[in-house]
Design an enzyme around this catalytic site. Structure first.
Site, PDB file in Angstrom:
ATOM      1  CG  ASN A  52      -1.752   1.193   1.391  1.00 38.31           C
ATOM      2  OD1 ASN A  52      -1.840   2.008   0.477  1.00 38.31           O
ATOM      3  ND2 ASN A  52      -2.399   1.333   2.535  1.00 38.31           N
ATOM      4  CE  LYS A 107      -0.400   3.406   4.663  1.00 35.52           C
ATOM      5  NZ  LYS A 107      -0.344   3.571   6.099  1.00 35.52           N
ATOM      6  CG  HIS A 142      -6.123   2.067   5.049  1.00 30.37           C
ATOM      7  ND1 HIS A 142      -5.727   3.046   5.918  1.00 30.37           N
ATOM      8  CD2 HIS A 142      -5.096   1.199   4.958  1.00 30.37           C
ATOM      9  CE1 HIS A 142      -4.483   2.776   6.326  1.00 30.37           C
ATOM     10  NE2 HIS A 142      -4.085   1.661   5.756  1.00 30.37           N
ATOM     11  CD  GLU A 174      -3.190   5.714   6.565  1.00 33.70           C
ATOM     12  OE1 GLU A 174      -3.130   5.706   5.322  1.00 33.70           O
ATOM     13  OE2 GLU A 174      -2.277   5.249   7.286  1.00 33.70           O
ATOM     14  CD  GLU A 213      -3.930  -2.217   7.418  1.00 32.15           C
ATOM     15  OE1 GLU A 213      -2.823  -2.545   6.965  1.00 32.15           O
ATOM     16  OE2 GLU A 213      -4.447  -1.123   7.187  1.00 32.15           O
ATOM     17  N   GLY A 245       1.938   2.697  10.863  1.00 31.00           N
ATOM     18  CA  GLY A 245       2.893   3.787  10.724  1.00 31.00           C
ATOM     19  C   GLY A 245       3.548   4.193  12.026  1.00 31.00           C
ATOM     20  CB  SER A 295       4.677  -1.234  12.264  1.00 26.02           C
ATOM     21  OG  SER A 295       4.218   0.099  12.477  1.00 26.02           O
TER      22      SER A 295
HETATM   23  P1  PGA Z   1       2.389   0.680   7.794  1.00 27.91           P
HETATM   24  O1  PGA Z   1       0.948   0.831   7.120  1.00 27.91           O
HETATM   25  O2  PGA Z   1       2.988  -0.585   7.260  1.00 27.91           O
HETATM   26  O3  PGA Z   1       3.153   1.905   7.344  1.00 27.91           O
HETATM   27  O4  PGA Z   1       2.192   0.632   9.258  1.00 27.91           O
HETATM   28  C1  PGA Z   1       0.124  -0.274   6.916  1.00 27.91           C
HETATM   29  C2  PGA Z   1      -1.163   0.160   6.288  1.00 27.91           C
HETATM   30  O5  PGA Z   1      -1.657   1.228   6.631  1.00 27.91           O
HETATM   31  O6  PGA Z   1      -1.722  -0.537   5.432  1.00 27.91           O
END
Ligand code: PGA
Length: 250
Positions: free
Chosen positions: A9, A11, A95, A97, A166, A172, A212
Site C-alpha cells: 500500500n 498510500k 482503510h 486512514e 490493521e 505507521g 508496521s
Molecule cells: P504501515 O501501514 O505498514 O506503514 O504501518 C500499513 C497500512 O496502513 O496498510
C-alpha cells in the site's frame, strides 16, 4: 491452493516516474515468484505506469480506494470501471486512514465492497481497533461491528474477499502487534466468518495482518498459521519490500 498474499500500500507516495522505477525493480526481483501472490497498490495516478511495468510478471495491480457508483456527479471520485480499464484486480477498502481522516463509515465501506465485487475485484476490507479501544477492552466488539456492518451486508458465500486486520495503533507507528496478538484477532475474525458463512468459506478466507510490517518482523508474523499474508505501508516504498515478499517461515 490458497497462496499467502503480500500487498504493498503505497498510500499517497510516488510520482509516476518514481512508481515506474520501483515497480520495474520489483518486477525483476519478484515477478516470477509462484509461492506468494504480490499486489502493488500505487496512487491512482500511477496505476497505468505500474500496470505497464509489471506486465508479463506475476505481480498484480491494486487500488487504494474507489467510489461505489458507476458514474455521475461525484467530483474527485474514481469509479470501479475506471479501475477495470487499468487492469486492477484488488481494491483496498475501509482503510483506517479513510475511516479516520475522511470520515468513511461502515455503511459507506459496505457499499464500496458491494460495488467492488460487482466490478469483479477482490476487495481487501480493512478492520481494526484504535489504541484507546484496545485499552478499554473493546477490541473484539469493534471488530465484530466492523465485520457485521462493512462486510456482511455486501458479501454472500459466492463472493471472494480478503480481510485485513490493521490495528490502528500499529499503523505507521513502528509498533507491530505481537504474533500472539495478531493470531488471537485472526482467530476471532475467522470465527466470525465461520458463524456467518460456514466453515468452507471461512477456511478459504485470507486474513492479512497490517501495521508496521518490516523485513525484520515478517518472518515471525508469517510463522503464525492464522496470518495468511500482510498489508505493508511504509516498508513497501523501499527496495527491502522484496525481502518482505520473500519471507521465510521455516
Ligand atoms: P504501515 O501501514 O505498514 O506503514 O504501518 C500499513 C497500512 O496502513 O496498510
Amino acid at each position: 491452493m490458497r497462496l499467502p498474499l503480500v500487498v504493498a500500500n503505497w498510500k499517497m507516495n510516488k510520482t509516476r516516474a518514481e512508481a515506474r522505477l520501483l515497480a520495474q525493480g520489483l518486477a525483476l526481483e519478484l515477478g516470477e515468484l509462484e509461492t506468494v501472490e504480490i499486489v502493488l497498490c500505487p496512487p491512482f495516478t500511477a496505476l497505468s505506469v505500474v500496470g505497464e511495468a509489471i506486465q508479463g510478471s506475476n505481480l498484480e495491480l491494486g487500488a487504494q480506494n474507489m467510489h461505489y457508483e458507476e458514474s455521475g456527479a461525484f467530483t474527485g471520485e474514481i469509479a470501479p470501471r475506471f479501475l477495470v480499464e487499468l487492469g486492477v484486480s484488488y481494491v483496498i477498502l475501509g482503510h483506517s486512514e479513510r475511516r479516520q481522516l475522511f470520515g468513511e463509515t461502515d455503511e459507506l465501506v459496505q457499499r464500496k465492497v458491494r460495488a467492488a465485487l460487482k466490478a469483479g475485484f477482490t476487495p481487501i476490507v480493512c478492520v481494526g481497533e484504535t489504541g484507546a479501544e484496545r485499552d478499554a477492552g473493546q477490541t473484539f466488539d469493534q471488530l465484530r461491528r466492523q465485520f457485521q456492518e462493512s462486510i456482511v451486508p455486501a458479501v454472500t458465500e459466492q463472493d471472494l474477499i480478503t480481510v485485513a486486520y490493521e490495528p490502528v495503533w500499529a499503523i505507521g507507528t513502528g509498533r507491530t502487534a505481537t504474533p500472539e496478538q495478531a493470531g488471537e484477532v485472526h482467530r476471532f475474525l475467522r470465527g466470525l466468518a465461520e458463524e456467518q458463512y460456514g466453515p468452507a468459506w471461512a477456511g478459504n478466507l485470507r486474513i492479512l495482518y497490517g501495521g508496521s510490517v518490516t523485513a525484520d518482523n515478517i518472518n515471525q508474523l508469517m510463522a503464525v498459521s492464522e496470518i495468511n499474508g500482510v498489508l505493508v505501508g511504509g516498508a513497501s516504498l523501499k527496495s527491502s519490500f522484496s525481502r518482505i515478499a520473500q519471507f521465510r517461515t521455516g
